[in-house]
Enzyme design. Sequence first.
Site, PDB file in Angstrom:
ATOM      1  N   GLY A   1       0.811  -1.224   0.000  1.00 20.05           N
ATOM      2  CA  GLY A   1       0.000   0.000   0.000  1.00 20.05           C
ATOM      3  C   GLY A   1       0.839   1.266   0.000  1.00 20.05           C
ATOM      4  O   GLY A   1       1.952   1.281   0.521  1.00 20.05           O
TER       5      GLY A   1
ATOM      6  N   ASN B   1       5.054  -6.425   5.490  1.00 19.20           N
ATOM      7  CA  ASN B   1       5.379  -7.836   5.762  1.00 19.20           C
ATOM      8  C   ASN B   1       5.295  -8.716   4.522  1.00 19.20           C
ATOM      9  O   ASN B   1       6.119  -9.622   4.352  1.00 19.20           O
ATOM     10  CB  ASN B   1       4.547  -8.448   6.900  1.00 19.20           C
ATOM     11  CG  ASN B   1       3.353  -7.633   7.270  1.00 19.20           C
ATOM     12  OD1 ASN B   1       2.716  -7.044   6.390  1.00 19.20           O
ATOM     13  ND2 ASN B   1       3.019  -7.599   8.548  1.00 19.20           N
TER      14      ASN B   1
ATOM     15  N   THR C   1       5.126   0.816   6.054  1.00 25.93           N
ATOM     16  CA  THR C   1       3.694   0.539   6.111  1.00 25.93           C
ATOM     17  C   THR C   1       3.034   1.478   7.095  1.00 25.93           C
ATOM     18  O   THR C   1       3.558   1.703   8.186  1.00 25.93           O
ATOM     19  CB  THR C   1       3.363  -0.921   6.497  1.00 25.93           C
ATOM     20  OG1 THR C   1       1.977  -0.986   6.846  1.00 25.93           O
ATOM     21  CG2 THR C   1       4.152  -1.419   7.684  1.00 25.93           C
TER      22      THR C   1
ATOM     23  N   ASP D   1       0.540   0.723   8.573  1.00 18.63           N
ATOM     24  CA  ASP D   1      -0.059  -0.157   9.581  1.00 18.63           C
ATOM     25  C   ASP D   1       0.819  -0.360  10.813  1.00 18.63           C
ATOM     26  O   ASP D   1       0.342  -0.793  11.849  1.00 18.63           O
ATOM     27  CB  ASP D   1      -0.383  -1.522   8.963  1.00 18.63           C
ATOM     28  CG  ASP D   1      -1.527  -1.436   7.973  1.00 18.63           C
ATOM     29  OD1 ASP D   1      -2.437  -0.610   8.192  1.00 18.63           O
ATOM     30  OD2 ASP D   1      -1.504  -2.174   6.975  1.00 18.63           O
TER      31      ASP D   1
ATOM     32  N   MET E   1      -8.039   2.838   8.875  1.00 19.61           N
ATOM     33  CA  MET E   1      -7.441   1.630   8.301  1.00 19.61           C
ATOM     34  C   MET E   1      -6.749   0.779   9.369  1.00 19.61           C
ATOM     35  O   MET E   1      -6.400   1.266  10.441  1.00 19.61           O
ATOM     36  CB  MET E   1      -6.443   2.010   7.216  1.00 19.61           C
ATOM     37  CG  MET E   1      -7.103   2.425   5.914  1.00 19.61           C
ATOM     38  SD  MET E   1      -5.858   2.863   4.663  1.00 19.61           S
ATOM     39  CE  MET E   1      -6.887   2.972   3.197  1.00 19.61           C
TER      40      MET E   1
ATOM     41  N   LEU F   1      -7.117   8.869   2.021  1.00 17.90           N
ATOM     42  CA  LEU F   1      -6.540  10.148   2.451  1.00 17.90           C
ATOM     43  C   LEU F   1      -5.512   9.946   3.551  1.00 17.90           C
ATOM     44  O   LEU F   1      -4.483  10.600   3.595  1.00 17.90           O
ATOM     45  CB  LEU F   1      -7.659  11.071   2.959  1.00 17.90           C
ATOM     46  CG  LEU F   1      -8.700  11.516   1.921  1.00 17.90           C
ATOM     47  CD1 LEU F   1      -9.931  12.072   2.621  1.00 17.90           C
ATOM     48  CD2 LEU F   1      -8.109  12.532   0.972  1.00 17.90           C
TER      49      LEU F   1
ATOM     50  N   ARG G   1      -3.444   7.589   4.140  1.00 17.64           N
ATOM     51  CA  ARG G   1      -2.146   7.020   3.788  1.00 17.64           C
ATOM     52  C   ARG G   1      -1.369   7.895   2.800  1.00 17.64           C
ATOM     53  O   ARG G   1      -0.174   7.679   2.607  1.00 17.64           O
ATOM     54  CB  ARG G   1      -2.305   5.594   3.243  1.00 17.64           C
ATOM     55  CG  ARG G   1      -2.967   5.494   1.891  1.00 17.64           C
ATOM     56  CD  ARG G   1      -3.177   4.040   1.491  1.00 17.64           C
ATOM     57  NE  ARG G   1      -3.713   3.948   0.148  1.00 17.64           N
ATOM     58  CZ  ARG G   1      -4.305   2.885  -0.361  1.00 17.64           C
ATOM     59  NH1 ARG G   1      -4.452   1.799   0.385  1.00 17.64           N
ATOM     60  NH2 ARG G   1      -4.746   2.870  -1.600  1.00 17.64           N
TER      61      ARG G   1
END
EC number: 2.7.1.90
Lengths: 412, 412
Positions: free
Chosen positions: B12, B113, B141, B143, B189, B301, B303
């Site tokens: 991403g 990952n 990431t 995340d 997210m 938005l 990210r």
Amino acid sequence: MKGNVIVGQSGGPTAAINSSLAGVYRTAKDRGAKKVYGMLHGVQGLLQERYIDLSEHIKTELDAELLKRTPAAFLGSCRYKLPEIHEDKAVYEKIFKILDKLDIEAFIYIGGNDSMDTIKKLSDYAIITGHPTRFVGCPKTIDNDLALTDHTPGYGSAAKYIGTSLKEIIRDGFCLEYPKGLVTIVEIMGRNAGWLTGAAALSQGEDCDGPDLIYLPEITFDLHQFSDKVKQLLEKKPSVVVAVSEGIRTGDGNYVCELGSSVDFVDAFGHKQLSGTASYLASFIAGEIGCKTRAIELSTLQRSASHAASRVDILEAYQVGGAAVKAADEGDSGKMVVLQRLSDDPYQCGTEVKDVHKIANDEKLVPREWVNEEGTYVTDEFVAYVRPLIQGDVSPVMVDGIPRHLFRSYDM
Amino acid sequence: MKGNVIVGQSGGPTAAINSSLAGVYRTAKDRGAKKVYGMLHGVQGLLQERYIDLSEHIKTELDAELLKRTPAAFLGSCRYKLPEIHEDKAVYEKIFKILDKLDIEAFIYIGGNDSMDTIKKLSDYAIITGHPTRFVGCPKTIDNDLALTDHTPGYGSAAKYIGTSLKEIIRDGFCLEYPKGLVTIVEIMGRNAGWLTGAAALSQGEDCDGPDLIYLPEITFDLHQFSDKVKQLLEKKPSVVVAVSEGIRTGDGNYVCELGSSVDFVDAFGHKQLSGTASYLASFIAGEIGCKTRAIELSTLQRSASHAASRVDILEAYQVGGAAVKAADEGDSGKMVVLQRLSDDPYQCGTEVKDVHKIANDEKLVPREWVNEEGTYVTDEFVAYVRPLIQGDVSPVMVDGIPRHLFRSYDM
């Protein structure tokens, strides 16, 4: 000024509305007002005698600077519509009794077309009854749909946020490849006026194509023409981005969002609450073309993103606040401050006052000639009109990595 | 370095991924690499021999600065999973043939990952076949779910955007009054890890309560407990804001978004594509309580919002890019650069390299002790961990009111 000033905020939040509040406060104080009251939640709150003394909240120059950078209505807002004077005199008597009690010389209302209806009615009532309080409106709306003013404070910051976000969304769209391409539908506010949606074109430049299609609510929307356009675009590029107004309607007058399942809520002014235009179109395109689709609603972010405000907008919002007080102090009533563009390059803009009767309840739409013939994009004239309004930044006061706002207790 | 370097981006988009690319380019050039190639759309593009010479795009120092401020993957990205070596040797032979043709000494892959799985497999294959190319991963990431690294580049900027936007949404929520109150659900997210959703707490400070509830995907979500909590809050305040992860699940393991009607799409790594958690919860609360509700998805938005990036994040992303090249140049392979926090106050962070076998396909979740007992908020420890990562700003290069990015043609 010899008496006091009261100021209220009405209608939807913006990133610049509190800069107007700061302008009202500063000019009222500079002109000798003893007290500057803020009505909480507009006229609706005033009727319940909810108001504050702004001096207790704006104590320092830093407070004033923070207020300019604080999004949404610091005083709280309302969507209250005053009854016609002949329908319910008691409401007016109540308001004027409160104004008398507070020794109000000038009543400033920061808002959009519905709010100007309030200024119109209150100033009419003052004329009828020979009451000395003066009522002046201060324009505010991200929608930019007020008549007689070149543009409205709040619009420039929202337009800047939309242009910036669209550019980031467009970049994001080219990252990953999908077998049949990616179509991103971005839904932008604006029930009847396409000023905000058109601002998506600001993302276009040497480093960005801008959105591929822009659909304003002024133009009838045709689902099948839209689908054909998207198909053609996907043959040329892997990622297509479409900006749509929440208020686009099909030929039979139905909102696109109503074509799917959607909420159907009507507010006090008879406006339908819309949602889901992008979701509907994303599902529609996925079904028609079989490509990956994404629906993005800019939602309330676009109206309250003070972290990305336009400097021109914040300064003009401050100016119109000051100009409203000046006008009231010099004897005007039943007027709204308007912005008059003097030149584009260099951009110069001044203020005037206009009769609020010519503004209230009217809507300024995007002129047809500022949309291309097909109705799928705004013209260069549109962009040239908006571009000066998004210039410059207002550096947020960052505290620990996050913008600081002026504190306001929600239960004050 | 005597040969060439190739760099790819995978997974991403983030606001910081291109800063790592700039770091890779600069360090490779400084260390004597003749050519620095960029694979277009990661390994998937490389297999189709799609690559560019980065010198043709980063020609000046200004280009490098623009690249650091450009969101999403400049080179394009992919979600391609390499087969196991024993399953399909031909894919590996093809890749290594291309690497040989380009005289690649170091292969740098910027990703999360899943991308580290690619580094693992390619470095394993190189060991098996005695091939000299070295493979090093560069963490990326939003995340923040990579093992062995204190945090991941991309996370800080997303966290800053989320904290800033939540604060603006919270202010917006107090503007208008509704008879039964307003409940705003903000969807953030993070499929399995709640690092991003927890960042909503960054909005809390002297001038803002922060969100009222925060639900991470690590904690089982109970609809009725949630509804009770919201009811209690609405008795105390007129506007309630709830931050929820897109990945929250009920006790029986179902995603909340699946409780309504929702898309059910599985990507190449077996991840379900989620949408609609906030919409579902907003409808649920409206039905249960009868109040006004609003669903906001921060969507892509969060990210790609490079206009609000964290300076710490952008600088660290640049550093890990450089550190990856340095590691490869010094003989490391099958490694990922990790960030090691040396101290919190003053914040200090260095880089190391760790074995990618211990990182690939693993997920670092928010520790249970960083969520309160009820599972409805993150703790002060969580905020203390994130706070240093959102410090400082990267002033965008503004051209005509909009941030400038490094140009990239979508069909290159």
